[in-house]
Design a protein around this motif. Structure first.
Motif, short mmCIF file in Angstrom:
data_model
loop_
_atom_site.label_atom_id
_atom_site.label_comp_id
_atom_site.label_asym_id
_atom_site.label_seq_id
_atom_site.Cartn_x
_atom_site.Cartn_y
_atom_site.Cartn_z
N MET A 330 0.77 -1.08 0.00
CA MET A 330 0.11 0.14 -0.03
C MET A 330 0.90 1.30 0.00
N ARG A 331 1.99 1.30 0.71
CA ARG A 331 2.81 2.73 1.08
C ARG A 331 3.84 2.65 -0.32
N THR A 332 4.11 1.83 -1.02
CA THR A 332 5.14 2.03 -1.87
C THR A 332 4.55 1.64 -3.36
N VAL A 333 3.55 0.77 -3.51
CA VAL A 333 2.87 0.63 -4.88
C VAL A 333 1.72 1.58 -5.13
N PHE A 334 0.84 1.73 -3.92
CA PHE A 334 -0.34 2.46 -4.00
C PHE A 334 0.10 3.67 -3.57
N ARG A 335 1.08 4.00 -3.11
CA ARG A 335 1.53 5.39 -2.57
C ARG A 335 0.45 5.93 -1.39
N THR A 336 0.31 5.31 -0.49
CA THR A 336 -0.89 5.74 0.46
C THR A 336 -0.33 5.20 1.95
N ASN A 337 -0.93 6.02 3.16
CA ASN A 337 -0.93 5.42 4.21
C ASN A 337 -2.46 5.10 4.88
N ASN A 338 -3.41 4.99 3.97
CA ASN A 338 -4.59 4.48 4.31
C ASN A 338 -4.77 3.19 4.39
N ILE A 339 -4.23 2.64 5.50
CA ILE A 339 -4.00 1.39 6.09
C ILE A 339 -4.83 1.04 7.29
N ASP A 340 -5.38 0.08 7.48
CA ASP A 340 -5.84 -0.14 8.66
C ASP A 340 -6.15 -1.86 8.93
N CYS A 341 -6.07 -2.24 10.31
CA CYS A 341 -6.18 -3.93 10.34
C CYS A 341 -7.46 -4.00 11.38
N SER A 342 -8.25 -3.17 11.51
CA SER A 342 -9.51 -3.49 12.30
C SER A 342 -10.76 -2.86 11.84
N SER A 343 -11.76 -3.60 11.47
CA SER A 343 -12.93 -3.20 10.92
C SER A 343 -13.93 -2.87 12.27
N ARG A 344 -13.63 -3.07 13.31
CA ARG A 344 -14.58 -3.01 14.54
C ARG A 344 -14.23 -1.69 15.16
N TRP A 345 -13.34 -1.15 14.98
CA TRP A 345 -13.06 0.08 15.86
C TRP A 345 -11.88 0.93 15.19
N SER A 346 -11.85 2.29 15.64
CA SER A 346 -10.59 2.79 15.22
C SER A 346 -9.69 2.93 16.39
N THR A 347 -8.27 2.97 16.04
CA THR A 347 -7.09 2.82 16.85
C THR A 347 -6.64 4.18 17.17
N PRO A 348 -6.61 4.78 18.50
CA PRO A 348 -6.04 6.14 18.72
C PRO A 348 -4.68 5.92 18.85
N ALA A 568 -5.76 7.66 6.30
CA ALA A 568 -6.85 7.32 6.90
C ALA A 568 -7.16 6.13 7.57
N ASP A 569 -7.94 5.94 8.69
CA ASP A 569 -8.34 4.78 9.05
C ASP A 569 -9.65 4.30 8.34
N LEU A 570 -10.12 3.17 8.72
CA LEU A 570 -11.17 2.52 8.10
C LEU A 570 -12.24 3.25 8.04
N ASP A 571 -12.73 4.23 9.41
CA ASP A 571 -13.83 4.85 9.35
C ASP A 571 -13.56 6.06 8.03
N ALA A 572 -12.29 6.86 8.10
CA ALA A 572 -12.41 7.79 7.19
C ALA A 572 -12.13 7.22 5.93
N MET A 573 -11.72 6.24 5.66
CA MET A 573 -11.76 5.50 4.41
C MET A 573 -12.83 5.31 3.77
#
Length: 858
Positions: A330-348, A568-573
């Motif tokens: 995602m960071r090198t090919v899609f050039r984005t930091n829009n990455i998350d590993c949970s679909s149930r909550w946001s991680t502060p 962006a986290d999943l919410d923002a995505m």
């Protein structure tokens, strides 16, 4: 230390050691049946008798404590005769059915008789027979009492380790029989630990019955794919077909124990719900195609959405190497930091990062909870991390550790706790703030001058006797361990809770309590997902994206610049998708449509993405909305590593080939990167592990060969000095509405385990849990069908009345896909206000869902 002599060999051992443990150090084998390392000595089987100079009678080595100068003999004619006689007595009533007994080939009685038994029996009486047919105690446990040798391992394991007290004995002497209550195990955890420790074929696994012999099995040691405890287990397969799971007695955090999900829930890998071939959407339907066709289509679609935002969501069940490569893609090919590993909550991350870096103890759980005080915050350990519960109970009962509980839901550990503070969901932050205030007030003179003034004076006071007992226990302790349920992140108050947790740890540190924290994750590799940087604001190693030095170092190693702004986290995505600004959304191994706490919003968002790519093993609801579906290898079909709650890196081994046309996750990432003409290097699991060990600080120095049978621990950061304290949150307003919360049930973990046919035979039907007081007030009875209704939707399920449940709380497990629990919820609203009433007789317990996949007709 005391000096003893065993069979002519002298050694020094710690005072309080038993003769048996001393003999083990010398490699001297003393046979046992009733003895078990983690259980108190029973000394009933008399197989471990030894001679001790100065004593007239033989003594049980498992229960005899050494004394200085003691001389012991373990192999004399008298001992040989005694062992032979004991085995002869056991065989007198033991049925000679070894050829049909599932224990044949790994039976301890067989081994003992071969090594120590008589060659001819002196008994001629008819054998004692309890019953002529085996008794099926539960869907997974079957019993043959005739084979029981009365060692009591199963009864003691169930009561003292598991805490279920589902087994007991009736009668006495040679007529003693082990049984469940009224011949059933209906109230049992169904963990099968009684089967594991049974030395004979008295207790057996019904799913494994008559399927194979141990010498037919190809066994592979690996790690459980369910919760984050990280139990080691051994998978047995015969001719490529999955047969059983057993525990590895000598290795891992769990040793001989497993929970029901680990022992009986691995058959999900055989689910018929597999994605067989790549699929692309044609005329509104997903159509199976070849990998080449999928690649051509995906190349065109990726080019079409170039210039728009991209985002990635990966499952915390995937191995470290896959997660690392995903964020790198995602960071090198899609050039984005829009990455998350949970679909149930946001991680502060801004609060979580310093907390993990400063206080997280990457050490064995038994060592962490080995002090005199353990505080468990949130969740329900019994149902979310059962084996962790076993270890906590062992610490309380055998080492006198003081256990403190602070949570909304009750758990079985409450019975062993010194203090149980019940808080409303979302009220954890205010309760922790009160505890911090009390500690500062009580010990203000021991703290720096400004702490008492800045913290204690602005915080809520302790409001209950339970809180007072909790504070008192913390004050009296010398070392405090804090175990935190990841369930706390569901609440909109998660940030405030983590802030108050940070305050508590700082205060305990200033008071010299040597605090340590570990999270209780409910996904197998959540710790690894964080460490690998599958977060929008964190790079691998939990270093902030805004850290120029870390970003530059990784960019140099990867050969490309990394975006400098947090993603962006999943919410923002999902918001980007709703606004029409999301180009490619890449979902790997997870199902946000069923897990995200707002079904309406996530459905609209996923449908609005220009290009939704789903890479998964199973046909999920999210895959039903995808434009491109790529079949990925599942658990056991690719190698890698998991990092468990302790920070222990362990090897996940491959024991079968990917089904149908599925490819390994890493191979699929290579496939996608090649479509963008930006290959990923390294691309093999071994090469990626080496890169992780080189670039991620906590993993530096690790090697795959060095992981060994027990894994290897990542490194903790140095404990920081106490920094600023966070302000106290407002006390949540009381409400007379019922509050709906969710989480895992004992028999299921997430949505993966519902694909296990074996677990579905023991799991409850979908249920709604509430207090007896609330049920009585609403005129509802246990087992009745009820409707749970929110402002956004409703569901129907069976009522389960729990007398230990607090009033005002309603719990529905998140594990049942057919319930569509998230259709009742809205994001940033947790707990969810609901009403509960009786269901009309015609309403079904759960809605059925049809398949949307053309593949099903192929």
């Amino acid at each position: 230390m005391v000096s003893i002599t065993i069979d002519g060999q002298t050694l020094e051992v710690e005072a309080g050691s038993t003769v048996l443990s001393a003999a083990e150090r010398l490699g001297i084998d003393i046979p046992t049946f009733c003895y078990w390392k983690r259980l108190p000595a029973l000394a009933s089987c008399r197989m471990c008798l030894v001679e001790i100079e100065g004593l007239r009678r033989l003594q049980p080595s498992c229960a005899t404590v050494v004394t200085d100068g003691m001389v012991i003999r373990t192999d004399t004619p008298l001992i040989e005769e005694t062992r032979s006689s004991m085995l002869d007595m056991l065989l007198a009533n033991h049925p000679l059915d070894c050829p049909i007994c599932d224990k044949g080939g790994e039976c301890e009685l067989q081994d003992m008789v071969m090594a120590y038994g008589p060659r001819k029996s002196e008994f001629r009486d008819p054998k004692r027979v309890f019953h002529s047919k085996d008794i099926r105690l539960s869907p997974v446990i079957i019993m043959n009492v005739n084979r029981c040798i009365q060692c009591q391992r199963c009864v003691r394991m169930c009561e003292e380790v598991v805490g279920a007290v589902a087994l007991g004995t009736v009668e006495k002497g040679m007529d003693t029989a082990v049984t469940g209550f009224e011949g059933s195990l209906a109230s049992c955890d169904q963990c099968g630990n009684c089967v594991e420790v049974c030395p004979v074929g008295a207790l057996m696994s019904f799913p494994y019955r008559y399927k194979a012999r141990p010498w037919d099995l190809n066994e592979t040691d690996t790690i459980c794919p369910h919760c984050g405890t990280g139990c080691q287990l051994t998978v047995g397969a015969r001719k490529g077909e999955f047969m059983r799971v057993r525990s590895d007695w000598e290795h891992g955090v769990n040793r001989e124990t497993l929970c029901v999900r680990g022992r009986f829930g691995l058959d999900f890998i055989e689910s018929r719900d597999r994605i067989k071939r790549p699929m692309i959407r044609r005329d509104g339907a997903l159509t199976p195609v070849s990998w080449a066709e999928a690649g051509d289509y995906l190349r065109r679609r990726l080019s079409a959405v170039e210039g728009k935002a991209a985002g990635g969501l990966a499952s915390a069940r995937l191995p470290n190497e896959v997660l690392y490569q995903f964020q790198k893609l995602m960071r090198t090919v899609f050039r984005t930091n829009n990455i998350d590993c949970s679909s149930r909550w946001s991680t502060p991350f801004d609060v979580l990062g310093p907390l993990v870096a400063g206080f997280y103890s990457r050490a064995p759980l038994q060592e962490v909870i080995g002090g005199d005080c353990v505080l468990v915050i949130g969740g329900n350990v019994t149902e979310e991390n059962p084996v962790t519960e076993y270890l906590l109970r062992d610490a309380v009962r055998r080492r006198q550790t003081g256990l403190l509980m602070l949570s909304a839901r009750p758990s079985r550990l409450d019975a062993d706790a010194r203090a149980v503070v019940r808080v409303p969901p979302g009220g954890e932050a205010a309760s922790l703030a009160a505890v911090v205030s009390a500690l500062v007030t009580a010990d203000g003179q021991a703290l720096p001058g400004d702490v008492s003034a800045n913290v204690g004076a602005t915080r809520p006071a302790v409001s209950s006797g339970a809180q007072e007992r909790l504070v008192s226990a913390l004050e009296e302790s010398r070392r405090v361990a804090v175990l935190v349920s990841i369930e706390l992140l569901r609440s909109p108050e998660a940030r405030a809770t983590l802030q108050q947790l940070n305050n508590l740890l700082k205060i305990l540190h200033l008071l010299g309590k040597r605090p340590a924290i570990q999270f209780l994750f409910d996904r197998a590799n959540q710790m690894g997902a964080w460490d690998m940087g599958v977060l929008p604001a964190a790079l691998p190693g939990l270093r902030a994206v805004s850290d120029d030095a870390a970003r530059t170092a990784l960019g140099r190693a990867w050969g490309t610049a990394i975006p400098s702004q947090p993603g962006a986290d999943l919410d923002a995505m999902l918001e980007l998708s709703i606004d029409g600004r999301m180009g490619a959304l890449y979902v790997a191994g997870t199902d946000p449509l069923i897990a995200y706490p707002d079904r309406d919003f996530v459905t609209r968002a996923l449908s609005a993405a220009d290009l939704l790519i789903v890479q998964d093993t199973f046909l999920t609801e999210t895959a039903g909305l995808a434009e491109v579906v790529l079949p990925a290898a599942g658990f056991g079909e690719e190698a890698g590593t998991f990092t468990n709650n302790e920070g222990r890196v362990q090897t996940v081994r491959k024991f079968r080939e990917p089904a149908f046309e599925a490819r390994g996750n890493l191979a699929i990432f290579d496939f996608v990167a090649a479509l963008r003409k930006e290959p990923l290097q390294p691309s093999t699991q071994e090469g990626i592990f080496d890169e992780i060990a080189r670039l991620v600080p906590a993993y530096q120095g690790l090697t795959q060969d060095g992981l060994g049978a027990d894994g290897a621990f990542t490194r903790s950061a140095a404990l920081p000095a106490a920094g600023k304290f966070f302000p106290a949150p407002p006390v949540p307003k009381a409400t007379d509405r019922l509050a709906l919360v969710t989480g895992n049930s004992l028999f299921h973990n997430g949505y993966l385990s519902e694909r296990s046919e074996i677990l579905n035979t023991v799991a409850d039907d979908p249920y709604v849990e509430m207090s007896a007081e609330d049920a009585a007030e609403l005129g509802l009875s246990d087992g009745a069908q009820v409707v749970v209704r929110s402002a956004h939707g409703e569901l129907t399920a069976k009522l389960k009345v729990n007398r230990r449940f607090p009033s005002g709380l309603v719990f529905v497990p998140e594990n049942y896909r057919a319930l569509r629990l998230n259709s009742l919820m809205r994001r940033n609203e947790y707990p969810c206000p609901v009403e509960v009433c009786g269901a009309a007789p015609a309403v079904d317990s759960a809605a059925s869902t049809g398949s949307v996949f053309e593949q099903d007709r192929i």
